[in-house]
Scaffold this motif. Structure first.
Motif, PDB file in Angstrom:
ATOM      1  N   SER A 178      17.741  -7.579  45.775  1.00  0.00           N
ATOM      2  CA  SER A 178      18.783  -7.834  45.277  1.00  0.00           C
ATOM      3  C   SER A 178      18.752  -7.643  43.818  1.00  0.00           C
ATOM      4  N   ALA A 179      17.451  -7.969  42.999  1.00  0.00           N
ATOM      5  CA  ALA A 179      17.122  -7.958  41.754  1.00  0.00           C
ATOM      6  C   ALA A 179      17.258  -6.641  41.304  1.00  0.00           C
ATOM      7  N   ARG A 180      17.025  -5.404  42.190  1.00  0.00           N
ATOM      8  CA  ARG A 180      17.271  -4.073  42.000  1.00  0.00           C
ATOM      9  C   ARG A 180      18.636  -3.794  41.502  1.00  0.00           C
ATOM     10  N   LEU A 181      19.454  -4.439  42.068  1.00  0.00           N
ATOM     11  CA  LEU A 181      20.930  -4.235  41.840  1.00  0.00           C
ATOM     12  C   LEU A 181      21.344  -4.595  40.307  1.00  0.00           C
ATOM     13  N   VAL A 182      20.513  -5.495  39.814  1.00  0.00           N
ATOM     14  CA  VAL A 182      20.751  -6.090  38.387  1.00  0.00           C
ATOM     15  C   VAL A 182      19.896  -5.583  37.307  1.00  0.00           C
ATOM     16  N   GLY A 183      18.524  -5.228  37.712  1.00  0.00           N
ATOM     17  CA  GLY A 183      17.635  -4.928  36.934  1.00  0.00           C
ATOM     18  C   GLY A 183      17.687  -3.419  36.264  1.00  0.00           C
ATOM     19  N   PRO A 184      17.941  -2.333  37.038  1.00  0.00           N
ATOM     20  CA  PRO A 184      18.147  -1.153  36.455  1.00  0.00           C
ATOM     21  C   PRO A 184      19.207  -0.952  35.627  1.00  0.00           C
ATOM     22  N   ALA A 185      20.522  -1.586  36.103  1.00  0.00           N
ATOM     23  CA  ALA A 185      21.639  -1.576  35.292  1.00  0.00           C
ATOM     24  C   ALA A 185      21.447  -2.198  34.013  1.00  0.00           C
ATOM     25  N   VAL A 186      20.854  -3.256  33.715  1.00  0.00           N
ATOM     26  CA  VAL A 186      20.500  -4.034  32.669  1.00  0.00           C
ATOM     27  C   VAL A 186      19.607  -3.010  31.793  1.00  0.00           C
ATOM     28  N   ALA A 187      18.528  -2.542  32.590  1.00  0.00           N
ATOM     29  CA  ALA A 187      17.663  -1.610  31.981  1.00  0.00           C
ATOM     30  C   ALA A 187      18.234  -0.286  31.291  1.00  0.00           C
ATOM     31  N   ALA A 199      13.766  -4.551  27.143  1.00  0.00           N
ATOM     32  CA  ALA A 199      13.401  -4.715  28.521  1.00  0.00           C
ATOM     33  C   ALA A 199      12.174  -5.163  28.493  1.00  0.00           C
ATOM     34  N   PHE A 200      11.073  -4.606  28.075  1.00  0.00           N
ATOM     35  CA  PHE A 200       9.654  -5.348  28.313  1.00  0.00           C
ATOM     36  C   PHE A 200       9.692  -6.654  27.890  1.00  0.00           C
ATOM     37  N   LEU A 201      10.278  -7.018  26.906  1.00  0.00           N
ATOM     38  CA  LEU A 201      10.349  -8.546  26.365  1.00  0.00           C
ATOM     39  C   LEU A 201      10.762  -9.481  27.233  1.00  0.00           C
ATOM     40  N   LEU A 202      12.187  -8.958  27.723  1.00  0.00           N
ATOM     41  CA  LEU A 202      12.850  -9.787  28.684  1.00  0.00           C
ATOM     42  C   LEU A 202      12.050 -10.147  29.832  1.00  0.00           C
ATOM     43  N   ASN A 203      11.289  -8.965  30.449  1.00  0.00           N
ATOM     44  CA  ASN A 203      10.474  -9.121  31.561  1.00  0.00           C
ATOM     45  C   ASN A 203       9.478 -10.403  31.225  1.00  0.00           C
ATOM     46  N   GLY A 204       8.701 -10.038  30.133  1.00  0.00           N
ATOM     47  CA  GLY A 204       7.637 -11.229  29.751  1.00  0.00           C
ATOM     48  C   GLY A 204       8.315 -12.558  29.820  1.00  0.00           C
ATOM     49  N   LEU A 205       9.557 -12.583  29.266  1.00  0.00           N
ATOM     50  CA  LEU A 205      10.061 -14.269  29.340  1.00  0.00           C
ATOM     51  C   LEU A 205      10.620 -14.794  30.667  1.00  0.00           C
ATOM     52  N   SER A 206      10.627 -13.741  31.364  1.00  0.00           N
ATOM     53  CA  SER A 206      11.119 -13.987  32.948  1.00  0.00           C
ATOM     54  C   SER A 206      10.303 -14.657  33.765  1.00  0.00           C
ATOM     55  N   PHE A 207       8.938 -14.529  33.414  1.00  0.00           N
ATOM     56  CA  PHE A 207       7.944 -15.020  34.168  1.00  0.00           C
ATOM     57  C   PHE A 207       8.003 -16.605  33.908  1.00  0.00           C
ATOM     58  N   VAL A 283      21.939   7.831  34.901  1.00  0.00           N
ATOM     59  CA  VAL A 283      21.894   8.211  35.937  1.00  0.00           C
ATOM     60  C   VAL A 283      20.636   7.660  37.085  1.00  0.00           C
ATOM     61  N   TYR A 284      19.518   7.623  36.418  1.00  0.00           N
ATOM     62  CA  TYR A 284      18.158   7.147  36.781  1.00  0.00           C
ATOM     63  C   TYR A 284      18.365   5.728  37.526  1.00  0.00           C
ATOM     64  N   SER A 285      19.125   4.957  36.557  1.00  0.00           N
ATOM     65  CA  SER A 285      19.391   3.397  36.973  1.00  0.00           C
ATOM     66  C   SER A 285      20.273   3.498  37.935  1.00  0.00           C
ATOM     67  N   MET A 286      21.298   4.392  38.225  1.00  0.00           N
ATOM     68  CA  MET A 286      22.440   4.449  39.325  1.00  0.00           C
ATOM     69  C   MET A 286      21.559   4.787  40.603  1.00  0.00           C
ATOM     70  N   PHE A 287      20.748   5.601  40.494  1.00  0.00           N
ATOM     71  CA  PHE A 287      20.088   5.829  41.745  1.00  0.00           C
ATOM     72  C   PHE A 287      19.319   4.659  42.584  1.00  0.00           C
ATOM     73  N   ASN A 288      18.488   4.112  41.390  1.00  0.00           N
ATOM     74  CA  ASN A 288      17.856   2.816  41.795  1.00  0.00           C
ATOM     75  C   ASN A 288      18.758   1.611  42.245  1.00  0.00           C
ATOM     76  N   THR A 289      19.982   1.431  41.400  1.00  0.00           N
ATOM     77  CA  THR A 289      20.898   0.543  42.256  1.00  0.00           C
ATOM     78  C   THR A 289      21.422   0.739  43.507  1.00  0.00           C
TER      79      THR A 289
END
Length: 454
Positions: A178-187, A199-207, A283-289
């Motif tokens: 489900s996170a894959r629906l949001v993460g690639p689009a935001v990235a 994107a790297f910074l937000l990932n670090g803070l997400s922990f 397009v790469y993000s769309m494939f992942n989504t």
């Protein structure tokens, strides 16, 4: 699932065990029944936030490497370095997990991964990042994963107990996808808008979210599992335990082939987005989504099923490989994108079915080592496969690389399916049912009874 305390109490390999694993009917569960448990809710919600950050970093990392080098092989090397520690040290991580308390171990590993993401963010935002920095960060993340992955897998049983294990494992997979629906689009938005560093910074803070959830859990509500004492030969003991039980060994062998050659999506999808369809990060993000849409569906369907069936694993693996071959041959972007949905569904069915069947068939005291071996084979195959498929993709094109991965999945699933059927006393039956062809496995005695008389 065996209730013994270790390998010594495990039953000897029995072909009837394999047949039972193939034939056991599924039990229906409430789709979200595990979420009634407070400790699991905290774990689940923390993972929701962290998984979004993880997917953001995956997309940003792959695209940054491709932008710096212009090479699919370099993306493959990054993937290989991230999973190389699992290949080298995965079994040792499993031994540690069986000895350690899971919650403190997860606090340490999650903190290490947060610091790695923040360091990469600083390098990228300051304009100092080079491709070797990304390689080092990927390897460091892999080192933390050596303990984090088997610890998280084994900790689920302590959160929910054996009665809810199947449901919780499936919901964890749905959570991640489900996170894959949001993460690639935001990235994609961050990469095109402000750059990959954010994107790297937000990932670090997400922990912060999973760390907070771990610290708020009530220890008295956990289901304690006997920890393995320190001793010699525990690594060999874990390997012998798996190799002596075909219902554990052959699913691990299957996901080894699939993980090594067919699950290299960073290489395949980035190459299709950039080279085949002349797209970009969007397009790469769309494939992942789109793959995530199918993966979430597959995980939720697994949550409704009960005990995993090995025959479902074989069928899903074959379907997954066939879909990769069809996607490789797709002439149009819309057609390729459409196939991503069922491809995600069957890839998640393979993942969840393997994970659940292994956990349910393993003694609790051995679970860390068995899951570490599973993750070592599944994820650790990437260091071997990613550079190979990256070279094939660069040399012969993305279509050939993707089709080759699918062909490996089909071949491996077909062979291992026949091995499991033979061990389970089953034979392939091909016939007609109401005018339609029907292929299934039946007991050998029944097959002989159905054979025509000369």
């Amino acid at each position: 699932m065996s209730t013994g305390s270790g390998a010594a109490s495990a039953p000897a390999p029995d072909h009837r065990d394999t047949q039972a694993a193939l034939d056991t009917p599924a039990r229906r569960n409430s789709m979200f029944s595990s979420l009634r448990i407070r400790n699991y809710r905290l774990f689940f919600l923390g993972q929701v936030v962290s998984n979004i950050g993880t997917w953001m970093q995956r997309i940003a990392q792959d695209w940054l490497v491709l932008s710096l080098t212009g090479s699919s092989a370099a993306v493959g090397i990054t993937t290989a370095l991230q999973f190389l520690p699992m290949l080298l040290f995965g079994l040792y991580g499993g031994v540690l997990v069986d000895r350690l308390r899971k919650r403190p171990a997860l606090i340490v590993t999650q903190t290490a991964m947060a610091l790695t993401a923040i360091a990469l963010a600083v390098l990228t935002l300051t304009g100092l990042v080079e491709v070797w920095h990304i390689y080092v960060a990927a390897f460091a993340l892999g080192l933390a994963t050596v303990v984090d992955n088997p610890a998280r897998q084994a900790f689920v049983s302590e959160l929910v107990g054996p009665g809810q294990l199947q449901n919780a494992v499936s919901l964890n997979s749905a959570n991640f996808q489900s996170a894959r629906l949001v993460g690639p689009a935001v990235a994609g938005l961050l990469i095109t808008g402000v750059g990959t560093g954010w994107a790297f910074l937000l990932n670090g803070l997400s922990f912060v979210a999973p760390l907070t959830g771990l610290m708020l859990m009530r220890a008295r509500e956990l289901h304690p599992v006997e920890r393995a004492p320190r001793g010699k030969g525990q690594l060999r003991e874990g390997v012998r335990y798996v190799t002596g039980r075909p219902e554990l060994l052959w699913p691990i062998v299957l996901v080894g082939f699939i993980g090594t050659f067919a699950f290299n999506f960073p290489v395949y999808l980035s190459a299709f987005a950039d080279d085949v369809f002349d797209g970009g990060a969007g397009v790469y993000s769309m494939f992942n989504t789109l793959m995530a849409v199918g993966s979430v569906s597959g995980a939720l369907l697994a949550a409704r099923r009960g005990t995993a069936r090995l025959r479902l694993l074989i069928v899903a693996a074959i379907a997954f490989g066939v879909l990769e071959i069809l996607a490789a041959a797709s002439p149009q972007l819309w057609m390729f994108a459409l196939i991503m949905v069922p491809l995600g569904l069957f890839s998640m069915t393979v993942n969840v079915t393997t994970n659940t069947s292994l956990q349910m068939a393993t003694d609790p005291v051995m679970r860390g080592r068995v899951m570490a071996l599973y993750m070592m084979v599944f994820l650790g195959g990437a260091p071997v496969g990613a550079p190979i498929v990256g070279w094939i993709t660069d040399t012969y094109g993305a279509r050939v690389g993707f089709a080759a991965g699918g062909a490996v999945a089909v071949a491996a699933a077909s062979v291992i399916g026949l091995i499991l059927a033979r061990l389970g006393g089953l034979r392939l039956s091909v016939g007609w049912d109401r005018g339609h062809p029907r292929v299934r496995f039946v007991p050998r005695e029944r097959q002989e009874a159905l054979a025509p008389v000369a």
